[in-house]
Design a protein around this motif. Sequence first.
Motif, PDB file in Angstrom:
ATOM      1  N   PHE A 115      -4.158  10.384  -1.403  1.00  0.00           N
ATOM      2  CA  PHE A 115      -4.845   9.126  -1.686  1.00  0.00           C
ATOM      3  C   PHE A 115      -4.133   8.035  -0.892  1.00  0.00           C
ATOM      4  CE2 PHE A 115      -5.599  11.953  -5.136  1.00  0.00           C
ATOM      5  CZ  PHE A 115      -6.817  11.610  -5.701  1.00  0.00           C
ATOM      6  N   HIS A 116      -4.831   7.409   0.067  1.00  0.00           N
ATOM      7  CA  HIS A 116      -4.135   6.430   0.903  1.00  0.00           C
ATOM      8  C   HIS A 116      -4.757   5.047   0.770  1.00  0.00           C
ATOM      9  CE1 HIS A 116      -7.199   6.439   4.157  1.00  0.00           C
ATOM     10  NE2 HIS A 116      -7.302   7.742   3.892  1.00  0.00           N
ATOM     11  N   ASP A 117      -4.022   4.070   1.286  1.00  0.00           N
ATOM     12  CA  ASP A 117      -4.380   2.669   1.075  1.00  0.00           C
ATOM     13  C   ASP A 117      -4.577   2.421  -0.416  1.00  0.00           C
ATOM     14  OD1 ASP A 117      -4.289   1.883   3.756  1.00  0.00           O
ATOM     15  OD2 ASP A 117      -6.273   2.713   4.107  1.00  0.00           O
ATOM     16  N   ALA A 118      -3.578   2.838  -1.179  1.00  0.00           N
ATOM     17  CA  ALA A 118      -3.639   2.750  -2.639  1.00  0.00           C
ATOM     18  C   ALA A 118      -2.687   1.672  -3.135  1.00  0.00           C
ATOM     19  CB  ALA A 118      -3.272   4.091  -3.268  1.00  0.00           C
ATOM     20  N   LEU A 119      -3.046   1.076  -4.255  1.00  0.00           N
ATOM     21  CA  LEU A 119      -2.141   0.215  -5.005  1.00  0.00           C
ATOM     22  C   LEU A 119      -1.871   0.852  -6.353  1.00  0.00           C
ATOM     23  CD1 LEU A 119      -3.345  -3.493  -4.511  1.00  0.00           C
ATOM     24  CD2 LEU A 119      -1.467  -2.303  -3.362  1.00  0.00           C
ATOM     25  N   ILE A 120      -0.615   0.798  -6.781  1.00  0.00           N
ATOM     26  CA  ILE A 120      -0.298   1.160  -8.160  1.00  0.00           C
ATOM     27  C   ILE A 120      -0.756   0.001  -9.029  1.00  0.00           C
ATOM     28  CG2 ILE A 120       1.543   1.698  -9.783  1.00  0.00           C
ATOM     29  CD1 ILE A 120       3.081   2.956  -7.467  1.00  0.00           C
ATOM     30  N   SER A 121      -1.628   0.286  -9.971  1.00  0.00           N
ATOM     31  CA  SER A 121      -2.298  -0.772 -10.720  1.00  0.00           C
ATOM     32  C   SER A 121      -1.734  -1.008 -12.116  1.00  0.00           C
ATOM     33  CB  SER A 121      -3.798  -0.465 -10.827  1.00  0.00           C
ATOM     34  OG  SER A 121      -4.005   0.831 -11.356  1.00  0.00           O
ATOM     35  N   SER A 122      -0.895  -0.120 -12.604  1.00  0.00           N
ATOM     36  CA  SER A 122      -0.246  -0.360 -13.892  1.00  0.00           C
ATOM     37  C   SER A 122       1.014   0.473 -13.983  1.00  0.00           C
ATOM     38  CB  SER A 122      -1.178  -0.029 -15.066  1.00  0.00           C
ATOM     39  OG  SER A 122      -1.392   1.364 -15.166  1.00  0.00           O
ATOM     40  N   ALA A 123       1.940   0.016 -14.815  1.00  0.00           N
ATOM     41  CA  ALA A 123       3.197   0.723 -15.033  1.00  0.00           C
ATOM     42  C   ALA A 123       3.607   0.533 -16.484  1.00  0.00           C
ATOM     43  CB  ALA A 123       4.288   0.193 -14.098  1.00  0.00           C
ATOM     44  N   ALA A 124       3.947   1.616 -17.163  1.00  0.00           N
ATOM     45  CA  ALA A 124       4.396   1.548 -18.553  1.00  0.00           C
ATOM     46  C   ALA A 124       5.666   2.363 -18.698  1.00  0.00           C
ATOM     47  CB  ALA A 124       3.317   2.058 -19.494  1.00  0.00           C
ATOM     48  N   LEU A 125       6.730   1.702 -19.128  1.00  0.00           N
ATOM     49  CA  LEU A 125       8.002   2.360 -19.416  1.00  0.00           C
ATOM     50  C   LEU A 125       8.129   2.449 -20.930  1.00  0.00           C
ATOM     51  CD1 LEU A 125      10.604   3.370 -17.807  1.00  0.00           C
ATOM     52  CD2 LEU A 125      11.641   1.206 -18.540  1.00  0.00           C
ATOM     53  N   GLN A 126       8.302   3.657 -21.452  1.00  0.00           N
ATOM     54  CA  GLN A 126       8.263   3.796 -22.899  1.00  0.00           C
ATOM     55  C   GLN A 126       9.080   4.987 -23.370  1.00  0.00           C
ATOM     56  OE1 GLN A 126       3.909   4.245 -22.847  1.00  0.00           O
ATOM     57  NE2 GLN A 126       4.188   6.255 -23.801  1.00  0.00           N
ATOM     58  N   SER A 127       9.481   4.930 -24.634  1.00  0.00           N
ATOM     59  CA  SER A 127      10.204   6.040 -25.239  1.00  0.00           C
ATOM     60  C   SER A 127      10.248   5.829 -26.743  1.00  0.00           C
ATOM     61  CB  SER A 127      11.633   6.143 -24.691  1.00  0.00           C
ATOM     62  OG  SER A 127      12.286   7.302 -25.161  1.00  0.00           O
ATOM     63  N   SER A 128      10.591   6.892 -27.449  1.00  0.00           N
ATOM     64  CA  SER A 128      10.785   6.803 -28.889  1.00  0.00           C
ATOM     65  C   SER A 128      11.973   7.661 -29.275  1.00  0.00           C
ATOM     66  CB  SER A 128       9.527   7.245 -29.642  1.00  0.00           C
ATOM     67  OG  SER A 128       9.178   8.567 -29.305  1.00  0.00           O
ATOM     68  N   SER A 129      12.491   7.423 -30.446  1.00  0.00           N
ATOM     69  CA  SER A 129      13.703   8.076 -30.916  1.00  0.00           C
ATOM     70  C   SER A 129      13.618   9.594 -30.758  1.00  0.00           C
ATOM     71  CB  SER A 129      13.925   7.717 -32.391  1.00  0.00           C
ATOM     72  OG  SER A 129      15.058   8.375 -32.904  1.00  0.00           O
ATOM     73  N   GLY A 130      14.624  10.162 -30.078  1.00  0.00           N
ATOM     74  CA  GLY A 130      14.693  11.608 -29.915  1.00  0.00           C
ATOM     75  C   GLY A 130      13.973  12.148 -28.700  1.00  0.00           C
ATOM     76  N   GLY A 131      13.372  11.262 -27.874  1.00  0.00           N
ATOM     77  CA  GLY A 131      12.595  11.742 -26.739  1.00  0.00           C
ATOM     78  C   GLY A 131      13.082  11.192 -25.419  1.00  0.00           C
ATOM     79  N   PRO A 132      12.537  11.707 -24.306  1.00  0.00           N
ATOM     80  CA  PRO A 132      12.865  11.167 -22.982  1.00  0.00           C
ATOM     81  C   PRO A 132      12.148   9.851 -22.741  1.00  0.00           C
ATOM     82  CG  PRO A 132      11.269  12.919 -22.768  1.00  0.00           C
ATOM     83  CD  PRO A 132      11.631  12.862 -24.226  1.00  0.00           C
ATOM     84  N   PRO A 181       0.833  -1.208   0.000  1.00  0.00           N
ATOM     85  CA  PRO A 181       0.000   0.000   0.000  1.00  0.00           C
ATOM     86  C   PRO A 181       0.866   1.257   0.000  1.00  0.00           C
ATOM     87  CG  PRO A 181       0.082  -0.921   2.211  1.00  0.00           C
ATOM     88  CD  PRO A 181       0.835  -1.877   1.325  1.00  0.00           C
ATOM     89  N   VAL A 182       0.416   2.249  -0.721  1.00  0.00           N
ATOM     90  CA  VAL A 182       1.134   3.518  -0.782  1.00  0.00           C
ATOM     91  C   VAL A 182       0.158   4.662  -0.548  1.00  0.00           C
ATOM     92  CG1 VAL A 182       2.947   2.686  -2.333  1.00  0.00           C
ATOM     93  CG2 VAL A 182       0.855   3.676  -3.304  1.00  0.00           C
TER      94      VAL A 182
END
Length: 324
Positions: free
Chosen positions: A124-141, A109-110
């Motif tokens: 917001f308490h007693d929360a779960l992180i429900s998804s995570a996406a790591l992404q990038s494309s050429s020339g970007g952060p 819990p976070v």
Amino acid sequence: MQVPGTAEGYFGIGKQTAWGTSVPPVKFSYYKAVNPNYKIVSTPVREGGNSFDNIWAFRKSADFVGSFDVYARPDSAAAFLAYYFGSDVITGTSDPYLHTIEPSTVDVPVSIEAEYKTLDVVRFHDALISSAALQSSSGGPVELKMTWDACNIEFPSIATAAYETDNPYVFWDAAFEVDGSPVVGEIHNFAITCKDKLFTNVRTSHPYKDVVKAANRMITVKFKMFLYTKDMFRKVLTGSIAGTTVGNLPSLGSFKVSLALEGVTPARSLIVTIPNIVYEASEPSAQSADNKPLELDVAATAILPDSGSIIKVEASNGEAAAYI
């Protein structure tokens, strides 16, 4: 009176030591976007005897969810991924420290806190992180996008935000391995997406949720590459670069992206390894008179390997304590 801007508040997350006890932020992050969502459902009631109008109402449910999009920095990105996956083993006695982050069966819990430019603070308490996406494309952060689902909210005092000093990773910091071999100069965008299905419909003595619990997880990989040879196209469809027929068995592989800040000492890196993927799509560019470079869109889903974790994150940074 000047109206506060949407970029003037802070955003941060703290790991709770127990359900039911909120905590102030431990890791703050600059943000591209933070989108809290307050879903309050009140139901009006019409009864016989005065059926023309609603004559009373009750609160049916209160749901507190949201999403955020940040540029992935060495410390905060690793912390947020550890909160999501639930496990962090740290090694090393001096900077850089190595954090090995892997999925756990324990829900962490976070408390997620957003400030509206000194006007108000919502936690917001007693929360779960429900998804995570790591992404990038050429020339970007490199971006880290996450969603959360919380049981309740509260309004604490404004905290003093402190931010890490390392810059975010950019696409040029990335090195790729596909099916165990380095791929250089071909991949020009990628996305690793982890999404949990949550069990959230327990409400006993109040309209907000009693519990948020992860039920299962899906991990997908997508990347786009220039199609210099037929190898990847043929591998996804047939199972091997020399294959000539589409068989009954799925085509298996692996995917790894290694991010390392260039010219930074001590080292700062974030490595994500998915050891076992099933290829699902291999779409070359449509033939066109425009004569653009030929590309291949590849999509895959992670499956559990015979040994080890379905995904592993290795982060080298200056944080001397484990995140979990």
